[in-house]
Design a protein around this motif. Structure first.
Motif, PDB file in Angstrom:
ATOM      1  N   GLN A  88      45.152   1.692  53.570  1.00  0.00           N
ATOM      2  CA  GLN A  88      45.828   2.731  52.789  1.00  0.00           C
ATOM      3  C   GLN A  88      46.800   2.114  51.790  1.00  0.00           C
ATOM      4  O   GLN A  88      46.857   2.536  50.629  1.00  0.00           O
ATOM      5  N   ASP A  89      47.567   1.137  52.237  1.00  0.00           N
ATOM      6  CA  ASP A  89      48.515   0.465  51.347  1.00  0.00           C
ATOM      7  C   ASP A  89      47.792  -0.268  50.227  1.00  0.00           C
ATOM      8  O   ASP A  89      48.250  -0.288  49.086  1.00  0.00           O
ATOM      9  N   GLU A 148      44.942   0.605  48.916  1.00  0.00           N
ATOM     10  CA  GLU A 148      44.481   1.631  47.974  1.00  0.00           C
ATOM     11  C   GLU A 148      45.611   2.085  47.061  1.00  0.00           C
ATOM     12  O   GLU A 148      45.390   2.347  45.878  1.00  0.00           O
ATOM     13  N   VAL A 149      46.826   2.177  47.585  1.00  0.00           N
ATOM     14  CA  VAL A 149      47.983   2.544  46.762  1.00  0.00           C
ATOM     15  C   VAL A 149      48.188   1.510  45.655  1.00  0.00           C
ATOM     16  O   VAL A 149      48.393   1.857  44.486  1.00  0.00           O
ATOM     17  N   VAL A 184      45.942  -0.675  44.425  1.00  0.00           N
ATOM     18  CA  VAL A 184      44.813  -0.649  43.494  1.00  0.00           C
ATOM     19  C   VAL A 184      44.932   0.530  42.537  1.00  0.00           C
ATOM     20  O   VAL A 184      44.730   0.390  41.324  1.00  0.00           O
ATOM     21  N   THR A 185      45.279   1.693  43.048  1.00  0.00           N
ATOM     22  CA  THR A 185      45.443   2.877  42.205  1.00  0.00           C
ATOM     23  C   THR A 185      46.552   2.670  41.178  1.00  0.00           C
ATOM     24  O   THR A 185      46.388   3.001  39.994  1.00  0.00           O
ATOM     25  N   ALA A 186      47.660   2.116  41.616  1.00  0.00           N
ATOM     26  CA  ALA A 186      48.775   1.870  40.699  1.00  0.00           C
ATOM     27  C   ALA A 186      48.379   0.874  39.616  1.00  0.00           C
ATOM     28  O   ALA A 186      48.683   1.065  38.430  1.00  0.00           O
ATOM     29  N   ARG A 242      45.325   0.146  38.520  1.00  0.00           N
ATOM     30  CA  ARG A 242      44.353   0.767  37.594  1.00  0.00           C
ATOM     31  C   ARG A 242      45.050   1.666  36.582  1.00  0.00           C
ATOM     32  O   ARG A 242      44.759   1.637  35.392  1.00  0.00           O
ATOM     33  N   SER A 243      45.973   2.452  37.052  1.00  0.00           N
ATOM     34  CA  SER A 243      46.723   3.345  36.175  1.00  0.00           C
ATOM     35  C   SER A 243      47.554   2.552  35.175  1.00  0.00           C
ATOM     36  O   SER A 243      47.591   2.865  33.976  1.00  0.00           O
ATOM     37  N   TYR A 244      48.204   1.504  35.642  1.00  0.00           N
ATOM     38  CA  TYR A 244      49.072   0.701  34.780  1.00  0.00           C
ATOM     39  C   TYR A 244      48.291  -0.059  33.719  1.00  0.00           C
ATOM     40  O   TYR A 244      48.740  -0.220  32.593  1.00  0.00           O
ATOM     41  N   LYS A 296      45.495   0.744  32.242  1.00  0.00           N
ATOM     42  CA  LYS A 296      44.716   1.559  31.297  1.00  0.00           C
ATOM     43  C   LYS A 296      45.237   1.400  29.898  1.00  0.00           C
ATOM     44  O   LYS A 296      46.358   1.211  29.619  1.00  0.00           O
TER      45      LYS A 296
END
Length: 91
Positions: free
Chosen positions: A77-78, A80-81, A83-85, A87-89, A91
């Motif tokens: 879970q951590d 994934e947090v 990786v998501t951050a 990916r968003s950063y 872009k």
């Protein structure tokens, strides 16, 4: 205790510096400053934001992914947090 709370003073210092740089950029634009000065200010802001992101991300990784007492599910879970951050950063 969250690592952002422990590092609150340093993080707020960085954020306030970024706010000051953004205000200086706004002023430079209002005063129709030279392009080179505006580009330099934008680069400074970008560097400051990158530094802030790096600091928070490093501490998050060390605290959450480096924790020896977390379960494999919690680590996933951590991860994934993070990786998501990222990916968003990026872009």
């Amino acid at each position: 205790m969250s690592h952002t709370i422990r590092d609150k003073k340093a993080l707020l210092t960085r954020v306030r510096r970024i706010a000051g740089q953004a205000a200086a950029l706004e002023k430079a634009l209002e005063q129709e400053s030279e392009c080179a000065a505006i580009l330099q200010q934008i680069a400074a802001i970008r560097g400051a934001v990158n530094g802030l992101m790096g600091q928070v991300l490093e501490h998050h990784i060390r605290e959450h992914l480096g924790a020896t007492d977390s379960t494999p599910q919690q680590r996933q879970q951590d991860l994934e947090v993070v990786v998501t951050a990222l990916r968003s950063y990026l872009k």
